[in-house]
Write a protein that holds these residues in place. Structure first.
Motif, PDB file in Angstrom:
ATOM      1  N   GLU A   4       0.823  -1.214   0.000  1.00 43.83           N
ATOM      2  CA  GLU A   4       0.000   0.000   0.000  1.00 43.83           C
ATOM      3  C   GLU A   4       0.856   1.262   0.000  1.00 43.83           C
ATOM      4  OE1 GLU A   4      -3.305   0.169  -0.362  1.00 43.83           O
ATOM      5  OE2 GLU A   4      -3.393  -2.010  -0.468  1.00 43.83           O
ATOM      6  N   SER A   5       1.898   1.297   0.818  1.00 37.87           N
ATOM      7  CA  SER A   5       2.781   2.468   0.864  1.00 37.87           C
ATOM      8  C   SER A   5       3.478   2.676  -0.472  1.00 37.87           C
ATOM      9  CB  SER A   5       3.821   2.314   1.977  1.00 37.87           C
ATOM     10  OG  SER A   5       3.198   2.307   3.230  1.00 37.87           O
ATOM     11  N   LYS A  42       1.689   9.138  -6.446  1.00 35.86           N
ATOM     12  CA  LYS A  42       2.170  10.521  -6.318  1.00 35.86           C
ATOM     13  C   LYS A  42       3.139  10.851  -7.455  1.00 35.86           C
ATOM     14  CE  LYS A  42       2.077  10.656  -1.264  1.00 35.86           C
ATOM     15  NZ  LYS A  42       2.962  10.716  -0.077  1.00 35.86           N
ATOM     16  N   THR A 101       0.948   3.980  -3.059  1.00 42.40           N
ATOM     17  CA  THR A 101       0.682   5.390  -2.792  1.00 42.40           C
ATOM     18  C   THR A 101       1.813   6.263  -3.322  1.00 42.40           C
ATOM     19  OG1 THR A 101      -0.643   4.869  -0.844  1.00 42.40           O
ATOM     20  CG2 THR A 101       0.299   7.097  -0.949  1.00 42.40           C
TER      21      THR A 101
END
Length: 183
Positions: free
Chosen positions: A160-161, A168, A164
């Motif tokens: 998930e990190s 970006k 994300t």
């Protein structure tokens, strides 16, 4: 901390490549303008675009770079939450034509005591897969439900990190590519 290192060490043997790719229309921009914007984006997004860029072919409208980005993950131990910084390495290709560009990011690998693909973390975030990894590669006969859950949860957090962070990166590229240089 030993459990944390143990969790990092075992992943599935199969590898799938996680990639991000999209073709985007930018009406009214020439391939030369888009190429310039992409080159500028590399310079602004990485410490040194010259170190990142592996290919710059303005005639054919292609840029290829190899980058690295930190990924911040929170590991929940029995006593507290420990912030961990991992590094994702990846290749990014940008191709431009009049009024359109395409980006491709991948393959993506996360460095954590060895390079593991982003999809390996995604697959290892499923409890049954985490259990099988602990058995097959960890040498455990019957890992506890608690260890299986922690392993799956930590792998999910890494996935998930990372996702994300790449979203970006993609958004910053899109913003740069559609911007006009009217200073």
């Amino acid at each position: 901390m030993k459990k944390l290192l143990f969790i990092f060490a075992f992943f599935p043997l199969f590898v799938f490549s996680q990639e991000y790719s999209e073709v985007i229309k930018v009406p009214g921009k020439t391939s030369s303008q888009l190429y310039g914007s992409a080159r500028e984006w590399f310079a602004e997004s990485f410490k040194s675009a010259n170190d990142v860029l592996q290919l710059e072919d303005q005639i054919n409208g292609k840029l290829i770079g190899k980058g690295s980005t930190p990924i911040s993950v929170k590991y929940k131990s029995s006593f507290n939450t420990i912030p961990i910084i991992l590094h994702a390495t990846f290749t990014i290709k940008i191709s431009v034509k009049d009024s359109v560009y395409k980006y491709e990011i991948g393959p993506i690998f996360i460095e954590s005591g060895g390079a593991h693909s982003l999809n390996e973390y995604k697959n290892a975030s499923i409890p049954e897969n985490a259990r099988q990894i602990l058995i097959d590669q960890g040498g455990m006969k019957n890992p506890s439900d608690k260890l299986i859950k922690r392993t799956a949860d930590f792998n999910a957090a890494i996935y998930e990190s990372s996702n994300t962070e790449f979203m970006k990166t993609i958004e910053s590229l899109k913003t740069k590519m559609k911007s006009t240089d009217n200073w």
